[in-house]
Design an enzyme around this catalytic site. Structure first.
Site, PDB file in Angstrom:
ATOM      1  N   TYR A  35     -29.869  87.802 -96.672  1.00 49.33           N
ATOM      2  CA  TYR A  35     -30.701  87.783 -97.884  1.00 49.33           C
ATOM      3  C   TYR A  35     -29.930  87.227 -99.086  1.00 49.33           C
ATOM      4  O   TYR A  35     -30.015  87.765-100.191  1.00 49.33           O
ATOM      5  CB  TYR A  35     -31.226  89.191 -98.199  1.00 49.33           C
ATOM      6  N   TYR A 163     -40.987  98.497 -92.710  1.00 49.68           N
ATOM      7  CA  TYR A 163     -39.991  97.469 -92.375  1.00 49.68           C
ATOM      8  C   TYR A 163     -39.594  97.668 -90.916  1.00 49.68           C
ATOM      9  O   TYR A 163     -39.215  98.780 -90.522  1.00 49.68           O
ATOM     10  CB  TYR A 163     -38.755  97.543 -93.279  1.00 49.68           C
ATOM     11  N   ASP A 264     -40.996 103.603 -84.678  1.00 50.65           N
ATOM     12  CA  ASP A 264     -39.759 102.860 -84.916  1.00 50.65           C
ATOM     13  C   ASP A 264     -38.770 103.834 -85.559  1.00 50.65           C
ATOM     14  O   ASP A 264     -38.853 104.114 -86.757  1.00 50.65           O
ATOM     15  CB  ASP A 264     -40.063 101.669 -85.837  1.00 50.65           C
ATOM     16  N   LYS A 293     -29.419 100.889 -84.421  1.00 47.37           N
ATOM     17  CA  LYS A 293     -28.465 101.234 -85.471  1.00 47.37           C
ATOM     18  C   LYS A 293     -27.388 102.230 -85.022  1.00 47.37           C
ATOM     19  O   LYS A 293     -26.368 101.827 -84.485  1.00 47.37           O
ATOM     20  CB  LYS A 293     -29.215 101.736 -86.701  1.00 47.37           C
TER      21      LYS A 293
END
Ligand SMILES: Cc1ncc(COP(=O)(O)O)c(C=O)c1O
Length: 442
Positions: A35, A163, A264, A293
């Site tokens: 980003y 997200y 998720d 993660k």
């Protein structure tokens, strides 16, 4: 002097060919960051080591890490048990293809994951990253309905402010406004979006909260394969914590409308919210769960998509096979470190550990409430959020954190932390004090 107060001439510790200044310049010249502008990025801070909750900068300074490297490093950096698991596995086999071959680390890990995730999730598909595990979940859901003869059920329904990753399928279910839909419009699959829940995790339940979801589901059930949500915590889409009742009602609606439910838990999984998995706050079982993660304790990119016997039987109908197979699927190094990480995690008194962090975050961040620039302060488990009225000026604010010896990386209007679970109370106290100090400058 660089904007990050690094002494540019200082040689780096270790065997690097560059000094600190050369490192920053070469990084700007050759490396793209997440980003960030490809032509005029803000300078990145060179880190040359990490230990426990501390990042060692190339100029010799240390920062207390509030980010756990984006939710992952739950046991701290350079952990001897995780290091040793990797070293032992490297000596045996770093990688082997997973098509037609299996190995003890993958089998052990799959069994452990099935044992610790909610009852009813039975089979594990290993993949390379969180985004890919979302792609896999989406494919599972669509293939399930296709196998059952419902070819038209190939769209997803989700809630705003979500997200789920940066690959195309995952992007299609990210928030259409704050996500990247406008940049890739026409290329991203069109999905259904319900209003995001407004009832807070710690607030009263209002039945109206689920009405937009209920209406879209009943009107479009012939086209919807699955609903996908981040349970309890919407992470990168706004760090919003919502009511467990929403998930209970959502499960019921999915069942009534013949739609699968995907959770998720890539960010929330493995204890972050105070429960091993966030869906345990609601006692709701999804048909598919995505984990990533923290699965390797933050050592390497790895993820898993776990599903039920029912979904497997649907996909497997008439000798059907599931159509996905990453080259590095089930990588033995990743499985070995994930096994060691899970053993560590299961040895913790999680309620006490995360409860302690939660209390410290609540007390430590509370002074931010008095600043006029602050819209909200909220804490859940080992996640602390200070939401501002306006987006943070990163050019100005990032160096203020670094100068005070902490690593906090705000985005948009959010200054937030999710430290490693092993952070000592004095370090956590220092971290929150520095956040209060920096927020007072805004
Ligand atoms: C909830 C959620 N899903 C998916 C992802 C994507 O994971 P990855 O960055 O490993 O692809 C993230 C990453 O932040 C996430 O927070």
């Amino acid at each position: 002097m660089s904007p990050f107060f690094i002494n540019p001439g200082l040689p780096c510790p270790g065997d690097f060919w560059m000094n600190v200044n050369e490192m920053i310049q070469a990084d700007r010249e050759y490396v793209l960051h997440p980003y960030a502008s490809p032509t005029n990025p803000l300078p990145s801070i060179p880190v040359v080591g990490a230990e426990g909750v501390r990042l060692l900068l190339a100029d010799g300074r240390e920062l207390i890490d509030g980010m756990a490297s984006w939710w992952c490093v739950i046991h701290g950096y350079n952990h001897p048990v995780l290091n040793s698991a990797l070293q032992q596995q490297i000596a045996k086999m770093s990688h082997v293809m997973f098509g037609g071959i299996t190995h003890p680390q993958a089998i052990t890990l799959a069994k452990k994951l099935v044992e610790i995730t909610p009852d009813g999730l039975r089979k594990v598909f290993f993949c390379d990253s969180g985004s890919v595990s979302v792609e896999v979940a989406i494919k599972m859901a669509i293939q399930y309905w296709t196998s059952l003869g419902h070819k038209g059920k190939n769209r997803l329904l989700t809630i705003r402010h979500g997200y789920h990753g940066d690959t195309f399928g995952a992007m299609s279910v990210c928030d259409p406004i704050t996500g990247m839909h406008h940049l890739f419009s026409g290329a991203v699959a069109r999905q259904y979006f319900a209003e995001a829940p407004q009832c807070r995790a710690d607030g009263e339940w209002d039945q109206a909260d689920i009405s937009s979801m209920a209406a879209i589901l009943s009107e479009n059930k012939e086209r919807i394969a699955a609903v996908i949500v981040e349970p309890i915590v919407q992470g990168a889409g706004g760090m919003r914590f919502y009511a467990p009742e929403y998930l209970r009602q959502l499960r019921r609606l999915c069942d009534e409308n013949d739609v699968l439910l995907i959770f998720d838990e890539i960010a929330t999984g493995f204890g972050r919210t105070g429960k091993l998995f966030a869906c345990e706050h609601a006692q709701v079982l999804p048909d598919i769960i995505c984990l990533g993660k923290a699965i390797t304790g933050g050592y390497m990119s790895f993820a898993a998509t776990i599903t039920s016997q029912n979904v497997c039987e649907g996909i497997g109908r008439d000798n059907g096979v599931f159509m996905h197979g990453p080259t590095f699927m089930g990588n033995p190094l990743a499985c070995a470190v994930a096994n060691a990480s899970l053993d560590l995690l299961m040895g913790y008194d999680l309620a006490r550990m995360i409860g302690g962090i939660e209390t410290a975050l609540l007390e430590g961040l509370a002074p931010c409430r008095k600043f006029g620039t602050v819209a909200d302060v909220r804490v859940l488990g080992a996640i602390g959020v200070v939401e501002l009225h306006k987006p943070v000026d990163m050019v100005r604010i990032q160096p203020e954190f670094v100068r005070r010896g902490v690593w906090v990386r705000p985005f948009g209007k959010l200054v937030y932390v999710m430290p490693s679970y092993v952070i000592e109370p004095c370090d956590l106290n220092f971290l929150t004090r520095m956040i209060v100090e920096v927020v007072s400058l805004l």
